[in-house]
Design a protein around this motif. Structure first.
Motif, PDB file in Angstrom:
ATOM      1  N   ASP A  25      10.285  -4.567 -17.819  1.00 18.66           N
ATOM      2  CA  ASP A  25       9.863  -5.687 -18.657  1.00 18.66           C
ATOM      3  C   ASP A  25       8.679  -5.254 -19.509  1.00 18.66           C
ATOM      4  OD1 ASP A  25       9.030  -8.074 -19.784  1.00 18.66           O
ATOM      5  OD2 ASP A  25       9.289  -9.230 -17.940  1.00 18.66           O
ATOM      6  N   ASP A  43       6.978 -10.664 -21.759  1.00 13.07           N
ATOM      7  CA  ASP A  43       7.696 -11.874 -22.175  1.00 13.07           C
ATOM      8  C   ASP A  43       9.203 -11.723 -22.058  1.00 13.07           C
ATOM      9  OD1 ASP A  43       5.277 -13.155 -22.806  1.00 13.07           O
ATOM     10  OD2 ASP A  43       5.254 -12.252 -24.805  1.00 13.07           O
ATOM     11  N   ASP A  94      11.027  -9.073 -22.413  1.00  8.24           N
ATOM     12  CA  ASP A  94      11.631  -8.041 -23.267  1.00  8.24           C
ATOM     13  C   ASP A  94      12.034  -6.862 -22.378  1.00  8.24           C
ATOM     14  OD1 ASP A  94      12.372  -6.289 -25.296  1.00  8.24           O
ATOM     15  OD2 ASP A  94      10.307  -5.673 -25.713  1.00  8.24           O
ATOM     16  N   VAL A 116      13.598  -3.408 -21.452  1.00  9.72           N
ATOM     17  CA  VAL A 116      13.817  -2.117 -22.110  1.00  9.72           C
ATOM     18  C   VAL A 116      14.469  -1.169 -21.110  1.00  9.72           C
ATOM     19  CG1 VAL A 116      12.721  -0.147 -23.243  1.00  9.72           C
ATOM     20  CG2 VAL A 116      11.824  -2.464 -23.604  1.00  9.72           C
ATOM     21  N   GLY A 167      18.296  -3.680 -26.858  1.00  6.86           N
ATOM     22  CA  GLY A 167      18.450  -5.061 -27.312  1.00  6.86           C
ATOM     23  C   GLY A 167      18.649  -5.234 -28.793  1.00  6.86           C
ATOM     24  N   GLN A 168      18.585  -4.140 -29.553  1.00  7.81           N
ATOM     25  CA  GLN A 168      18.682  -4.237 -31.009  1.00  7.81           C
ATOM     26  C   GLN A 168      20.089  -3.976 -31.531  1.00  7.81           C
ATOM     27  OE1 GLN A 168      15.766  -5.155 -32.687  1.00  7.81           O
ATOM     28  NE2 GLN A 168      15.071  -5.331 -30.560  1.00  7.81           N
ATOM     29  N   GLU A 172       5.664  -3.224 -32.278  1.00  9.31           N
ATOM     30  CA  GLU A 172       6.592  -3.480 -31.175  1.00  9.31           C
ATOM     31  C   GLU A 172       6.903  -2.184 -30.438  1.00  9.31           C
ATOM     32  OE1 GLU A 172       8.078  -6.675 -30.098  1.00  9.31           O
ATOM     33  OE2 GLU A 172       6.134  -6.960 -31.049  1.00  9.31           O
ATOM     34  N   ARG A 229       6.091  -1.404 -26.434  1.00 10.09           N
ATOM     35  CA  ARG A 229       7.107  -0.922 -25.495  1.00 10.09           C
ATOM     36  C   ARG A 229       6.709   0.413 -24.866  1.00 10.09           C
ATOM     37  NH1 ARG A 229      13.252  -2.140 -27.702  1.00 10.09           N
ATOM     38  NH2 ARG A 229      13.367  -4.251 -26.803  1.00 10.09           N
TER      39      ARG A 229
END
Length: 286
Positions: free
Chosen positions: A60, A63, A65, A67, A118-119, A145, A149
Motif C-alpha cells: 500500500d 490511501d 494505492d 503497487v 493500476g494504470q 506520484e 510510490r
C-alpha cells in the motif's frame, strides 16, 4: 577469523611449512568469478536458475494505492541493506527482475516496484501492456506520484524482518533520471546510482544529500549533454557526483550487453562492480 596451527606436524616434520607453501603456490585458492546481471535475452533463464527467494508482493503506497513489486532476498545471516530498483521506460520487465536478483546475490534486499501498477487496461500494470503501451503510460506519470510510490516501496522493504534501515536507489534509462531526481527529493536516501539517465536541473541539486554515482555510454549524446552542468554544480556545492562514461557503449548497455561490438560488455564489466562497491560503502552490506 581464527587461524589454524599444526603443532604435531611441525614437531614431526620440520620442513612441513615449506611443503605447505609449495602446495599453495601450485594450488592457489580459486578466484571468485565476477558476475553481472543478465542481459535482456538471458533474463528468464537467470531467474529460473537463481537459488535466491524472489516473490511478487503488493504494498500500500498510501490511501489504498496498491503497487505490485518484485522482491528478492539475499542469502545472508544478518539484516540486509535495501536497494530500490527503478525500471526503464519499458516498465517492470523480466530483465529488471534479473537485475534485482543479481543485487540480492551481492547481499542486498532488492525491491523493484511496478510504477504503472493500476494504470493499464482494467487496472493492470506492466503485464497488461506491450512495450510501446508501457512507454505511453510512463510518459504520463506524475513525478510526485512516482516519488510517493518509490518511498513507499522503501518503507515496505525496510520494515521486513530481514532488512536493515539503509536504502539506496538504482535506475535505468527513465529510471536513471528518476534515481537522480530522488536524490534531490529524499533527504534520508543513502545512495543513488544512475545508469544512462538525464540529470536534474542545476537549481534542484542544492537539495541533494546522498552521494550519486553515474554510468553512461559514450555514444549517448542526448543523455550525456546533461552531465557537465550537473557535475559543475555538484562540485560547486561540495556534493559527491561521480559520472563514468564508457567509450563506445550505447544507451541501455547493461540490458544490451552483446551490442556495440563489445563496448557494451566492457562498460558492464566496469560499471557493475563499481555499483556494488559504491552501495557497500554507503549502505553497508559486507
Amino acid at each position: 577469523m581464527a587461524s589454524r596451527t599444526w603443532p604435531s606436524l611441525y614437531r614431526h616434520a620440520p620442513f612441513f611449512p615449506l611443503a605447505l607453501a609449495a602446495l599453495w603456490v601450485l594450488n592457489p585458492a580459486p578466484a571468485v568469478a565476477q558476475t553481472y546481471p543478465p542481459d535482456e535475452e538471458g533474463a528468464v533463464a537467470h531467474l529460473d536458475t537463481s537459488p535466491r527467494h524472489g516473490e511478487w508482493i503488493d504494498f500500500d503506497a498510501g490511501d489504498g494505492d496498491m503497487v505490485r513489486a518484485w522482491v528478492v532476498y539475499p542469502e545472508r545471516s544478518g539484516p540486509a541493506p535495501v536497494v530500490v530498483v527503478i525500471h526503464e521506460i519499458y516498465a517492470l520487465t523480466d530483465w529488471i527482475r534479473g537485475v534485482a536478483d543479481q543485487l540480492a546475490a551481492e547481499g542486498f534486499l532488492a525491491i523493484a516496484p511496478d510504477l504503472i501498477s493500476g494504470q493499464g487496461p482494467e487496472g493492470g500494470g506492466s503485464e497488461s501492456v506491450d512495450r510501446q503501451g508501457a512507454v505511453a503510460l510512463i510518459r504520463a506519470l506524475d513525478p510526485q506520484e512516482v516519488t510517493r510510490r518509490l518511498k513507499a516501496a522503501a518503507a515496505h522493504a525496510t520494515a521486513l524482518p530481514s532488512a536493515g534501515s539503509t536504502v539506496g536507489v538504482v535506475g535505468y534509462c527513465w529510471g536513471g533520471s528518476t534515481s537522480f531526481r530522488m536524490a534531490t527529493e529524499w533527504p534520508e536516501l543513502g545512495a543513488a546510482v544512475v545508469y544512462y539517465g538525464g540529470s536534474p536541473s542545476a537549481e534542484a541539486l542544492s537539495a541533494v544529500r546522498a552521494p550519486v554515482l553515474g554510468h553512461y555510454g559514450g555514444d549517448d549524446a542526448r543523455v550525456n549533454a546533461t552531465i557537465p552542468d550537473a557535475k559543475a554544480e555538484m562540485d560547486r556545492l561540495g556534493k559527491f557526483y561521480e559520472p563514468n562514461i564508457y567509450d563506445g557503449a550505447g544507451h541501455g548497455f547493461l540490458r544490451q550487453q552483446s551490442g556495440r561490438e563489445g563496448a557494451n560488455m566492457t562498460a558492464t564489466e566496469a560499471a557493475w562492480p563499481r555499483t556494488i562497491a559504491f552501495f557497500k560503502e554507503h549502505l553497508g552490506g559486507d
